[in-house]
Design an enzyme around this catalytic site. Structure first.
Site, PDB file in Angstrom:
ATOM      1  N   LEU A   1      30.017  -9.878  21.730  1.00  0.00           N
ATOM      2  CA  LEU A   1      29.882  -8.508  22.213  1.00  0.00           C
ATOM      3  C   LEU A   1      29.911  -7.539  21.028  1.00  0.00           C
ATOM      4  O   LEU A   1      30.239  -7.897  19.907  1.00  0.00           O
ATOM      5  CB  LEU A   1      31.012  -8.184  23.195  1.00  0.00           C
TER       6      LEU A   1
ATOM      7  N   HIS B   1      51.197  19.701   2.849  1.00  0.00           N
ATOM      8  CA  HIS B   1      50.882  19.764   1.419  1.00  0.00           C
ATOM      9  C   HIS B   1      51.593  18.631   0.694  1.00  0.00           C
ATOM     10  O   HIS B   1      52.765  18.386   0.960  1.00  0.00           O
ATOM     11  CB  HIS B   1      51.341  21.105   0.848  1.00  0.00           C
TER      12      HIS B   1
ATOM     13  N   THR C   1      20.669  -0.723  26.331  1.00  0.00           N
ATOM     14  CA  THR C   1      20.082  -1.787  25.506  1.00  0.00           C
ATOM     15  C   THR C   1      19.916  -1.412  24.037  1.00  0.00           C
ATOM     16  O   THR C   1      19.464  -2.228  23.235  1.00  0.00           O
ATOM     17  CB  THR C   1      18.724  -2.220  26.088  1.00  0.00           C
TER      18      THR C   1
END
EC number: 1.8.1.4
Length: 466
Positions: free
Chosen positions: A38, A445, A144
């Site tokens: 997948l 910072h 697709t």
């Protein structure tokens, strides 16, 4: 025959996210994917393996070049290309297995095979062994994806003439790599091989790289790449390519017409873009026809056929994994009756080179074309403490805000880790923030994120660090 609430065709970022969201919402869902894994192009042969090689090649260049030595780190480094490719493949496998886990977790079923529509509510899946099964569903989602766009006159064989998939698996470092196309894919993969030792020449039909970029951002980016060693042939086109066992000869001519020249390379990467993939999808069985660009039209992800939905690269909009994911969520939520929406004006774009490039919203050129009055705030990373001590002070942050309301309309960044920084402005712009909102928000910072704040301050001319 198996019946589902939703069948998703395609297991890429659009398809697998649609299947997962459908499972979360209690739908019986199947995702049809013919690859062995997948994740689609992005996870298997696109975004993720390219980032693995970009990261590895960046560290390699730092080690063999002056960067480590400047930091007081003395090493003798050699390139093990086989191991670099192995760790890339291992990373990809981990990610694709992760998608399988998410499917199981959310009760989404993976049907292995290639799907085609066979009339309303029917999908036929052909497995690797040739067997077929029929799935029925009230709703079908087409996801697709896309495939590399071919170049007329050039035969991609993935031996000497490569597409992006081939360029991710070269067995050797080219002495000379020619990249056809100065877009994101070509510049990222060109960066990988340049860092590993290749001479890289980029041939681009247009007179600029990455034409969608803000003009100033694009010029700064090109200068940086040229300084690194990229060679650019802009306003040029490839008319033919002849390959042998040892290299490729390209015929190049000016895009506006003129005398041809020959260019020799060990390998050629064709990266002129991608096109929707709809081959063998059976669209004709439900009366859907791609437009002249090959795209499938939709209205809020609905095709013109009831029960058929369209998301991702196969339709209009930027071909980006995160755009497909947003469409997947919105599509499935509409299927269950929710108000799924995608804000196409705020889809960020990133180029993962060094320096990185990240943008969201409007460019100056777009605002000028619209006739919209705007203000500009700009801040260089050379003025940012964290960037300076890390020796990565190249680039800038540029903020465009409405002249009257101060609403942030566009943000353009070139510099270190800007792929991670752009998200702050995506959130801010989703809530219609003003530049002043960012300017008055405390940032930690020393961090690179302070450059975002300083640029917002500079919209009204009060940047304090440069």
């Amino acid at each position: 025959m198996s019946n589902y609430d939703v069948v998703v065709i395609g297991g890429g970022p659009g398809g697998y996210n649609a299947a997962i969201r459908a499972g979360q919402l209690g739908l019986k869902v199947a995702c049809v994917e013919g690859r062995d894994t997948l994740g689609g192009t992005c996870l298997n042969v696109g975004c993720m393996p390219s980032k693995a090689l970009l990261h590895a090649s960046e560290l390699y260049e730092a080690a063999v070049g002056p960067e480590f030595a400047k930091l007081g780190i003395e090493v003798k480094s050699t390139l093990n290309l086989a191991q670099m490719m192995k760790q890339k493949d291992e990373s990809v496998t981990t990610l694709t297995k992760g998608i399988e886990f998410l499917f199981r977790k959310n009760k989404a079923e993976w049907i292995k095979g290639w799907g085609r529509i066979d009339g309303p509510g029917r999908v036929v899946v052909k497995a690797a062994d040739g067997s077929e099964q029929v799935l029925t569903a009230k709703d079908i989602v087409i996801a697709t994806g896309s495939e590399p766009t071919p170049l007329p006159g050039v035969n991609i064989d993935n031996k000497r003439i490569l597409d992006s998939t081939g360029a991710l698996a070269l067995p050797e470092v080219p002495k000379h790599l020619v990249v056809v196309g100065a877009g994101v894919i070509g510049l990222e993969l060109g960066s990988v091989w340049r860092r590993l030792g290749s001479e890289v020449t980029v041939v681009e039909y247009l007179d600029r790289i990455c034409p969608g970029l803000d003009l100033k951002t694009g010029k700064t980016f090109q200068r940086s790449l040229a300084k690194q060693g990229f060679n650019f042939k802009l306003g040029s086109k490839v008319s033919s390519a002849t390959s042998t066992d040892t290299g490729v000869t390209l015929e190049i001519e000016p895009a506006a017409g003129g005398e041809k020249e020959s260019l020799k390379a060990d390998y050629v990467l064709v990266a002129i873009g991608r096109r929707p993939f709809t081959q063998g999808l059976g669209l004709e069985t439900v009366g859907i026809t791609p437009d002249k660009r090959g795209m499938l039209e939709n209205q809020k992800h609905r095709s013109g056929v009831p029960g058929i939905w369209i998301i991702g690269d196969v339709t209009s909009g930027p071909m980006l994994a995160h755009k497909a994911e947003d469409e997947a969520i919105a599509c499935i939520e509409q299927i269950v009756g929710k108000a799924g929406e995608v804000n196409y004006a705020l889809i960020p774009s990133v180029i993962y080179t060094k320096p990185e490039v990240a943008t969201v919203g409007k460019t100056e050129e777009q605002l000028k074309a619209e006739g919209r009055a705007y203000k500009v705030g700009k801040f260089p990373f050379a003025g940012n403490s964290r960037a300076k001590i890390n020796h990565e002070s190249e680039g800038f942050v540029k903020v465009l805000a409405d002249e009257r309301t101060d609403e942030v309309l566009g943000v353009h960044l070139v510099g270190p880790s800007v792929s991670e920084l752009i998200g702050e402005y995506c959130v801010a712009m989703e809530f219609s923030a003003s530049a002043e909102d960012i300017a008055l928000t405390c940032h930690p910072h020393p961090t690179r994120s302070e450059a975002l704040r300083q640029a917002a301050m500079n919209v009204d001319g009060w940047a304090m660090q440069a």
